[in-house]
Design a protein around this motif. Structure first.
Motif, short mmCIF file in Angstrom:
data_model
loop_
_atom_site.label_atom_id
_atom_site.label_comp_id
_atom_site.label_asym_id
_atom_site.label_seq_id
_atom_site.Cartn_x
_atom_site.Cartn_y
_atom_site.Cartn_z
N ALA A 21 -75.88 44.69 100.83
CA ALA A 21 -75.08 45.00 102.02
C ALA A 21 -75.45 44.06 103.16
CB ALA A 21 -75.29 46.45 102.43
N ILE A 22 -76.75 43.81 103.36
CA ILE A 22 -77.19 42.88 104.41
C ILE A 22 -76.65 41.49 104.13
CG2 ILE A 22 -79.21 41.72 105.39
CD1 ILE A 22 -80.75 44.39 104.93
N LYS A 23 -76.77 41.05 102.88
CA LYS A 23 -76.27 39.72 102.51
C LYS A 23 -74.77 39.61 102.73
CE LYS A 23 -76.56 36.42 98.71
NZ LYS A 23 -77.02 36.20 97.34
N ALA A 24 -74.02 40.66 102.39
CA ALA A 24 -72.57 40.65 102.58
C ALA A 24 -72.21 40.58 104.06
CB ALA A 24 -71.96 41.89 101.94
N LEU A 25 -72.97 41.25 104.92
CA LEU A 25 -72.69 41.19 106.35
C LEU A 25 -72.99 39.81 106.93
CD1 LEU A 25 -74.07 44.65 107.51
CD2 LEU A 25 -71.68 43.88 107.56
N MET A 26 -73.95 39.10 106.34
CA MET A 26 -74.29 37.76 106.83
C MET A 26 -73.22 36.73 106.47
SD MET A 26 -77.10 38.33 108.28
CE MET A 26 -77.82 39.94 108.27
N ASN A 44 -82.44 37.05 110.87
CA ASN A 44 -83.79 36.94 111.42
C ASN A 44 -84.07 38.00 112.48
OD1 ASN A 44 -84.58 34.64 109.90
ND2 ASN A 44 -83.25 33.42 111.22
N LYS A 45 -83.07 38.81 112.80
CA LYS A 45 -83.24 39.83 113.84
C LYS A 45 -82.74 41.19 113.34
CE LYS A 45 -82.77 36.53 117.59
NZ LYS A 45 -82.02 36.16 118.79
N LEU A 46 -83.18 41.58 112.16
CA LEU A 46 -82.76 42.87 111.62
C LEU A 46 -83.47 44.00 112.34
CD1 LEU A 46 -82.77 42.22 107.77
CD2 LEU A 46 -80.80 42.39 109.29
N PHE A 47 -82.75 45.08 112.55
CA PHE A 47 -83.31 46.30 113.12
C PHE A 47 -83.30 47.33 112.01
CE2 PHE A 47 -82.79 50.47 115.07
CZ PHE A 47 -83.84 50.46 115.98
N ILE A 48 -84.47 47.75 111.58
CA ILE A 48 -84.58 48.70 110.48
C ILE A 48 -84.96 50.06 111.05
CG2 ILE A 48 -85.71 49.21 108.29
CD1 ILE A 48 -84.14 46.59 108.24
N ASP A 67 -90.03 39.23 104.00
CA ASP A 67 -89.39 37.94 103.78
C ASP A 67 -88.13 38.07 102.93
OD1 ASP A 67 -90.59 38.69 101.45
OD2 ASP A 67 -91.71 36.85 101.15
N LEU A 68 -87.77 39.31 102.57
CA LEU A 68 -86.59 39.61 101.76
C LEU A 68 -86.63 38.98 100.37
CD1 LEU A 68 -83.75 39.42 104.43
CD2 LEU A 68 -85.08 41.40 103.70
N SER A 84 -100.55 44.08 105.71
CA SER A 84 -100.59 42.72 106.26
C SER A 84 -99.19 42.16 106.51
CB SER A 84 -101.36 41.78 105.33
OG SER A 84 -100.70 41.67 104.08
N ASN A 85 -98.19 42.65 105.80
CA ASN A 85 -96.82 42.20 106.02
C ASN A 85 -96.22 42.69 107.33
OD1 ASN A 85 -96.81 40.89 103.55
ND2 ASN A 85 -95.89 42.61 102.48
N LEU A 86 -96.85 43.69 107.94
CA LEU A 86 -96.30 44.28 109.17
C LEU A 86 -96.88 43.67 110.44
CD1 LEU A 86 -96.29 48.02 108.06
CD2 LEU A 86 -94.43 46.36 107.96
N VAL A 87 -97.83 42.76 110.29
CA VAL A 87 -98.43 42.12 111.46
C VAL A 87 -97.37 41.26 112.15
CG1 VAL A 87 -100.19 40.47 112.21
CG2 VAL A 87 -100.72 42.17 110.45
N ASN A 88 -97.30 41.37 113.47
CA ASN A 88 -96.38 40.62 114.32
C ASN A 88 -94.92 41.04 114.18
OD1 ASN A 88 -98.47 39.06 115.46
ND2 ASN A 88 -98.42 37.69 113.70
N ILE A 89 -94.66 42.22 113.62
CA ILE A 89 -93.31 42.78 113.60
C ILE A 89 -93.30 43.90 114.64
CG2 ILE A 89 -91.59 44.06 112.27
CD1 ILE A 89 -92.63 42.69 109.77
N PRO A 90 -92.44 43.82 115.65
CA PRO A 90 -92.41 44.89 116.66
C PRO A 90 -91.91 46.19 116.04
CG PRO A 90 -90.66 43.30 117.07
CD PRO A 90 -91.47 42.77 115.93
N ILE A 91 -92.75 47.23 116.11
CA ILE A 91 -92.42 48.51 115.48
C ILE A 91 -92.70 49.63 116.46
CG2 ILE A 91 -93.04 50.14 113.65
CD1 ILE A 91 -93.89 47.70 111.97
N LEU A 92 -91.76 50.56 116.55
CA LEU A 92 -91.96 51.82 117.24
C LEU A 92 -91.63 52.92 116.24
CD1 LEU A 92 -92.45 53.72 119.64
CD2 LEU A 92 -90.03 53.46 120.20
#
Length: 142
Positions: A21-26, A44-48, A67-68, A84-92
């Motif tokens: 679905a993400i790929k189709a939207l791109m 590069n700016k997905l909101f999950i 990295d998908l 370690s994959n979550l470092v530097n990803i803004p998360i609330l």
């Protein structure tokens, strides 16, 4: 497969559906190309975001596939192995403090692990909404 009593579980085929679905939207085609011409998302700016099982799925998705690349994970359901994959990803992370369905301790643990791994106690944040359970009746601004 991928379907539980609560809906899709974000693992296996369900995860592929999300990624397709993400790929189709791109790269929209046909009638969607004209419809989305002014609002094609930036991959590069997905909101999950997710609630309940979807919240667990959001943790799963961003920790296993930042990295998908589908082959980057071997241990299903073990989100804490991929901190370690979550470092530097803004998360609330946002939870009801009185949630008896998905206890807040799970989000507290993920936040604590990421902050420890990052060597930054504020790397990601947790918002516990006081006197709220699993589902909020309205939008609560903090």
């Amino acid at each position: 497969m991928g379907r539980t009593l609560w809906g899709y579980d974000w693992h296996g085929p369900s995860l592929l559906n999300i990624q397709y679905a993400i790929k189709a939207l791109m790269n929209p085609t046909g009638i969607f190309k004209d419809y989305l011409k002014n609002s094609i998302p930036d991959s590069n700016k997905l909101f999950i975001s997710g609630h309940s099982n979807g919240g667990q799925g959001a943790w799963y998705f961003i920790s296993h596939y930042p990295d998908l690349i589908l082959d980057s994970s071997l241990a299903e359901f073990n989100n804490d192995l991929y901190i370690s994959n979550l470092v530097n990803i803004p998360i609330l992370a946002r939870v009801g403090a009185n949630d008896n369905n998905v206890p807040p301790m799970h989000s507290r643990q993920m936040v604590r692990l990421v902050n420890e791994y990052s060597h930054n106690p504020l790397a990601i944040n947790l918002s516990e909404v006081i006197n709220q359970g699993h589902w909020f009746d309205n939008m609560i601004i903090f």
